[in-house]
Design a protein around this motif. Structure first.
Motif, PDB file in Angstrom:
ATOM      1  N   MET A  28       0.845  -1.202   0.000  1.00  0.00           N
ATOM      2  CA  MET A  28       0.000   0.000   0.000  1.00  0.00           C
ATOM      3  C   MET A  28       0.876   1.246   0.000  1.00  0.00           C
ATOM      4  O   MET A  28       0.748   2.138   0.844  1.00  0.00           O
ATOM      5  CB  MET A  28      -0.969  -0.010   1.178  1.00  0.00           C
ATOM      6  CG  MET A  28      -1.996  -1.130   1.103  1.00  0.00           C
ATOM      7  SD  MET A  28      -3.283  -1.057   2.359  1.00  0.00           S
ATOM      8  CE  MET A  28      -4.240   0.356   1.784  1.00  0.00           C
ATOM      9  N   SER A  29       1.772   1.257  -0.996  1.00  0.00           N
ATOM     10  CA  SER A  29       2.714   2.354  -1.145  1.00  0.00           C
ATOM     11  C   SER A  29       2.566   2.954  -2.537  1.00  0.00           C
ATOM     12  O   SER A  29       2.399   2.233  -3.518  1.00  0.00           O
ATOM     13  CB  SER A  29       4.144   1.844  -0.946  1.00  0.00           C
ATOM     14  OG  SER A  29       5.090   2.841  -1.277  1.00  0.00           O
ATOM     15  N   ALA A  30       2.623   4.280  -2.621  1.00  0.00           N
ATOM     16  CA  ALA A  30       2.505   4.971  -3.910  1.00  0.00           C
ATOM     17  C   ALA A  30       3.559   6.074  -3.993  1.00  0.00           C
ATOM     18  O   ALA A  30       3.793   6.801  -3.023  1.00  0.00           O
ATOM     19  CB  ALA A  30       1.114   5.553  -4.077  1.00  0.00           C
ATOM     20  N   ARG A  31       4.189   6.185  -5.158  1.00  0.00           N
ATOM     21  CA  ARG A  31       5.178   7.231  -5.399  1.00  0.00           C
ATOM     22  C   ARG A  31       4.900   7.904  -6.738  1.00  0.00           C
ATOM     23  O   ARG A  31       4.463   7.246  -7.685  1.00  0.00           O
ATOM     24  CB  ARG A  31       6.601   6.670  -5.403  1.00  0.00           C
ATOM     25  CG  ARG A  31       7.084   6.167  -4.068  1.00  0.00           C
ATOM     26  CD  ARG A  31       8.499   5.605  -4.141  1.00  0.00           C
ATOM     27  NE  ARG A  31       8.995   5.203  -2.848  1.00  0.00           N
ATOM     28  CZ  ARG A  31       9.599   6.023  -1.993  1.00  0.00           C
ATOM     29  NH1 ARG A  31       9.812   7.293  -2.336  1.00  0.00           N
ATOM     30  NH2 ARG A  31      10.010   5.594  -0.829  1.00  0.00           N
ATOM     31  N   ARG A  32       5.164   9.175  -6.790  1.00  0.00           N
ATOM     32  CA  ARG A  32       5.103   9.905  -8.046  1.00  0.00           C
ATOM     33  C   ARG A  32       6.378  10.712  -8.174  1.00  0.00           C
ATOM     34  O   ARG A  32       6.706  11.511  -7.298  1.00  0.00           O
ATOM     35  CB  ARG A  32       3.880  10.843  -8.099  1.00  0.00           C
ATOM     36  CG  ARG A  32       3.610  11.367  -9.515  1.00  0.00           C
ATOM     37  CD  ARG A  32       2.461  12.351  -9.552  1.00  0.00           C
ATOM     38  NE  ARG A  32       2.877  13.649  -9.042  1.00  0.00           N
ATOM     39  CZ  ARG A  32       2.049  14.675  -8.832  1.00  0.00           C
ATOM     40  NH1 ARG A  32       0.758  14.528  -9.060  1.00  0.00           N
ATOM     41  NH2 ARG A  32       2.500  15.827  -8.380  1.00  0.00           N
ATOM     42  N   ALA A  33       7.106  10.470  -9.270  1.00  0.00           N
ATOM     43  CA  ALA A  33       8.402  11.111  -9.494  1.00  0.00           C
ATOM     44  C   ALA A  33       9.338  10.863  -8.309  1.00  0.00           C
ATOM     45  O   ALA A  33      10.103  11.750  -7.913  1.00  0.00           O
ATOM     46  CB  ALA A  33       8.216  12.614  -9.731  1.00  0.00           C
ATOM     47  N   GLY A  34       9.244   9.654  -7.732  1.00  0.00           N
ATOM     48  CA  GLY A  34      10.125   9.283  -6.640  1.00  0.00           C
ATOM     49  C   GLY A  34       9.687   9.746  -5.268  1.00  0.00           C
ATOM     50  O   GLY A  34      10.295   9.368  -4.271  1.00  0.00           O
ATOM     51  N   LYS A  35       8.630  10.547  -5.187  1.00  0.00           N
ATOM     52  CA  LYS A  35       8.167  11.059  -3.905  1.00  0.00           C
ATOM     53  C   LYS A  35       6.955  10.269  -3.415  1.00  0.00           C
ATOM     54  O   LYS A  35       6.068   9.934  -4.196  1.00  0.00           O
ATOM     55  CB  LYS A  35       7.802  12.546  -4.027  1.00  0.00           C
ATOM     56  CG  LYS A  35       8.981  13.443  -4.368  1.00  0.00           C
ATOM     57  CD  LYS A  35       8.564  14.906  -4.414  1.00  0.00           C
ATOM     58  CE  LYS A  35       9.745  15.818  -4.733  1.00  0.00           C
ATOM     59  NZ  LYS A  35       9.337  17.247  -4.799  1.00  0.00           N
ATOM     60  N   GLN A  36       6.953   9.979  -2.124  1.00  0.00           N
ATOM     61  CA  GLN A  36       5.863   9.219  -1.535  1.00  0.00           C
ATOM     62  C   GLN A  36       4.556  10.006  -1.608  1.00  0.00           C
ATOM     63  O   GLN A  36       4.512  11.198  -1.311  1.00  0.00           O
ATOM     64  CB  GLN A  36       6.185   8.890  -0.076  1.00  0.00           C
ATOM     65  CG  GLN A  36       5.286   7.838   0.552  1.00  0.00           C
ATOM     66  CD  GLN A  36       5.599   6.433   0.066  1.00  0.00           C
ATOM     67  OE1 GLN A  36       6.737   6.139  -0.286  1.00  0.00           O
ATOM     68  NE2 GLN A  36       4.592   5.577   0.051  1.00  0.00           N
ATOM     69  N   ILE A  37       3.486   9.316  -2.013  1.00  0.00           N
ATOM     70  CA  ILE A  37       2.157   9.908  -2.087  1.00  0.00           C
ATOM     71  C   ILE A  37       1.245   9.156  -1.121  1.00  0.00           C
ATOM     72  O   ILE A  37       1.217   7.927  -1.125  1.00  0.00           O
ATOM     73  CB  ILE A  37       1.561   9.822  -3.510  1.00  0.00           C
ATOM     74  CG1 ILE A  37       2.480  10.512  -4.508  1.00  0.00           C
ATOM     75  CG2 ILE A  37       0.169  10.421  -3.556  1.00  0.00           C
ATOM     76  CD1 ILE A  37       2.615  12.001  -4.319  1.00  0.00           C
ATOM     77  N   ALA A  38       0.515   9.884  -0.293  1.00  0.00           N
ATOM     78  CA  ALA A  38      -0.377   9.259   0.681  1.00  0.00           C
ATOM     79  C   ALA A  38      -1.731   8.969   0.033  1.00  0.00           C
ATOM     80  O   ALA A  38      -2.445   9.889  -0.380  1.00  0.00           O
ATOM     81  CB  ALA A  38      -0.552  10.169   1.893  1.00  0.00           C
ATOM     82  N   LEU A  39      -2.060   7.687  -0.069  1.00  0.00           N
ATOM     83  CA  LEU A  39      -3.369   7.269  -0.561  1.00  0.00           C
ATOM     84  C   LEU A  39      -4.123   6.549   0.549  1.00  0.00           C
ATOM     85  O   LEU A  39      -3.515   5.808   1.321  1.00  0.00           O
ATOM     86  CB  LEU A  39      -3.237   6.335  -1.768  1.00  0.00           C
ATOM     87  CG  LEU A  39      -2.583   6.868  -3.045  1.00  0.00           C
ATOM     88  CD1 LEU A  39      -2.601   5.781  -4.120  1.00  0.00           C
ATOM     89  CD2 LEU A  39      -3.285   8.119  -3.547  1.00  0.00           C
ATOM     90  N   THR A  40      -5.424   6.761   0.612  1.00  0.00           N
ATOM     91  CA  THR A  40      -6.236   6.043   1.586  1.00  0.00           C
ATOM     92  C   THR A  40      -6.472   4.607   1.107  1.00  0.00           C
ATOM     93  O   THR A  40      -6.237   4.283  -0.066  1.00  0.00           O
ATOM     94  CB  THR A  40      -7.591   6.729   1.778  1.00  0.00           C
ATOM     95  OG1 THR A  40      -8.341   6.628   0.557  1.00  0.00           O
ATOM     96  CG2 THR A  40      -7.406   8.195   2.144  1.00  0.00           C
ATOM     97  N   ALA A  41      -6.954   3.749   1.998  1.00  0.00           N
ATOM     98  CA  ALA A  41      -7.249   2.363   1.623  1.00  0.00           C
ATOM     99  C   ALA A  41      -8.285   2.325   0.504  1.00  0.00           C
ATOM    100  O   ALA A  41      -8.190   1.516  -0.428  1.00  0.00           O
ATOM    101  CB  ALA A  41      -7.753   1.597   2.839  1.00  0.00           C
ATOM    102  N   LEU A  42      -9.278   3.201   0.560  1.00  0.00           N
ATOM    103  CA  LEU A  42     -10.307   3.241  -0.477  1.00  0.00           C
ATOM    104  C   LEU A  42      -9.718   3.695  -1.807  1.00  0.00           C
ATOM    105  O   LEU A  42     -10.076   3.166  -2.872  1.00  0.00           O
ATOM    106  CB  LEU A  42     -11.443   4.180  -0.062  1.00  0.00           C
ATOM    107  CG  LEU A  42     -12.602   4.307  -1.049  1.00  0.00           C
ATOM    108  CD1 LEU A  42     -13.257   2.959  -1.311  1.00  0.00           C
ATOM    109  CD2 LEU A  42     -13.635   5.308  -0.529  1.00  0.00           C
ATOM    110  N   GLU A  43      -8.791   4.649  -1.765  1.00  0.00           N
ATOM    111  CA  GLU A  43      -8.154   5.109  -2.996  1.00  0.00           C
ATOM    112  C   GLU A  43      -7.305   4.012  -3.628  1.00  0.00           C
ATOM    113  O   GLU A  43      -7.278   3.869  -4.854  1.00  0.00           O
ATOM    114  CB  GLU A  43      -7.318   6.362  -2.706  1.00  0.00           C
ATOM    115  CG  GLU A  43      -8.178   7.597  -2.452  1.00  0.00           C
ATOM    116  CD  GLU A  43      -7.383   8.774  -1.911  1.00  0.00           C
ATOM    117  OE1 GLU A  43      -7.897   9.903  -1.966  1.00  0.00           O
ATOM    118  OE2 GLU A  43      -6.249   8.566  -1.418  1.00  0.00           O
ATOM    119  N   PHE A  44      -6.613   3.221  -2.799  1.00  0.00           N
ATOM    120  CA  PHE A  44      -5.865   2.077  -3.334  1.00  0.00           C
ATOM    121  C   PHE A  44      -6.821   1.087  -3.995  1.00  0.00           C
ATOM    122  O   PHE A  44      -6.543   0.556  -5.081  1.00  0.00           O
ATOM    123  CB  PHE A  44      -5.076   1.371  -2.233  1.00  0.00           C
ATOM    124  CG  PHE A  44      -3.706   1.946  -1.990  1.00  0.00           C
ATOM    125  CD1 PHE A  44      -2.697   1.782  -2.932  1.00  0.00           C
ATOM    126  CD2 PHE A  44      -3.424   2.634  -0.821  1.00  0.00           C
ATOM    127  CE1 PHE A  44      -1.428   2.307  -2.714  1.00  0.00           C
ATOM    128  CE2 PHE A  44      -2.163   3.158  -0.595  1.00  0.00           C
ATOM    129  CZ  PHE A  44      -1.167   2.997  -1.544  1.00  0.00           C
TER     130      PHE A  44
END
Length: 245
Positions: A161-177
C-alpha cells in the motif's frame, strides 16, 4: 521424485519440462490427450494429462496450473461440476471447455458456471492456442496489477500500500488504493459510477453519484501531472470514467 520430474507417457502425470506455466488437460479420449499434449508442449508449456474428474481435481489442487483444458463427459465427476468446483476454489485460473457439444444453451450454461471459454471439437489448434495465450496474457496482467503497477511518473505497490510519483511518496487512503486497483484491472474500459460503487464500495444504494466523482478528483490531484487536464483518469461524458495507462 517431485511432480515435475515424473514422466509424461501415461495419463495423470506431469510433463518433464520445467516451465513455470503448466497446462492441465482433463480429457478421457486418448487421441485428444495426445493432440493437446503435443500442441502445448511444442509451445514450451508443461503439460499435465488426466483421464477422469477425480484425478483431474487432484492435479488441480497439487500442481496449481496456469490454465485448464476441460472435457465435459468425464468419469467420476462430469466436466460442468468440475468447472464449478475449480472456479470456486481458484477463480483466477482460466478454464477452457473443449467439447464436441455444440448446443448454444450448453455453451451459455458452461460460461455461466465460470468457464472462461468454450471450444467445440473438432477445433483449429492454432485458434485454441491463440485463445489460451490471449486469456493467459490477460491473467498475467491482472496478477501484476494485484502486486505492483507503474504508469507515467507513478509507481504503485498494492502489497505494501505504497505509492510514489516522481520518486516522492504519495499518501493514498485504503479506499483510494482499492479504487485505483479496480481501474488498473479494467484499463481501457469505460466504467460507470454505478459499477464503481457496486464493485469498489460494494453497495447497492448510495446518496449521490458525486461520491465517485469526488474520489476521482482526489486521485487526479495526487497522481496526475495536471489534475485539471487528466492524462490517465479520463472522463467519458454521459458514461463514467476510463483509466488509460
Amino acid at each position: 521424485m517431485s511432480p515435475t520430474e515424473k514422466a509424461s507417457t501415461d495419463s495423470g502425470v506431469l510433463d518433464t519440462r520445467t516451465r513455470d506455466e503448466q497446462i492441465l488437460v482433463i480429457e478421457d479420449d486418448p487421441q485428444m490427450q495426445k493432440v493437446l499434449r503435443r500442441l502445448f508442449r511444442e509451445q514450451g508449456y508443461g503439460v499435465i494429462v488426466c483421464g477422469d474428474g477425480l484425478s483431474g481435481l487432484d492435479a488441480f489442487h497439487s500442481a496449481r496450473p496456469a490454465a485448464v483444458m476441460l472435457d465435459l463427459g468425464l468419469p467420476n465427476i462430469i466436466g460442468r461440476d468440475l468447472c464449478k468446483i475449480m472456479k470456486a476454489e481458484q477463480p483466477g485460473v482460466p478454464v477452457f471447455v473443449v467439447s464436441a457439444i455444440s448446443d448454444v444453451a450448453a455453451k451459455v450454461l458452461l460460461l455461466q458456471s465460470g468457464a472462461d471459454d468454450y471450444v467445440t471439437k473438432p477445433f483449429s489448434p492454432r485458434e485454441l492456442l491463440a485463445r489460451v495465450q490471449t486469456i493467459l496474457g490477460r491473467t498475467r496482467s491482472q496478477e501484476t496489477a494485484k502486486c505492483s503497477y507503474s504508469f507515467g511518473e507513478c509507481e504503485i505497490d498494492f502489497a505494501r500500500m505504497s505509492a510514489r510519483r516522481a520518486g516522492k511518496q504519495i499518501a493514498l487512503t485504503a479506499l483510494e488504493f482499492k479504487l485505483l486497483k479496480y481501474f488498473i484491472e479494467n484499463a481501457g474500459k469505460v466504467i460507470s459510477r454505478v459499477e464503481v460503487l457496486t464493485e469498489v464500495w460494494r453497495c447497492n444504494s448510495y446518496p449521490t453519484p458525486r461520491t465517485v466523482d469526488n474520489q476521482i478528483v482526489k486521485l487526479r490531484q495526487k497522481l496526475e501531472l495536471d489534475s485539471a487536464d487528466p492524462r490517465y483518469f479520463q472522463t467519458v461524458y454521459g458514461a463514467g470514467y476510463k483509466f488509460v495507462p
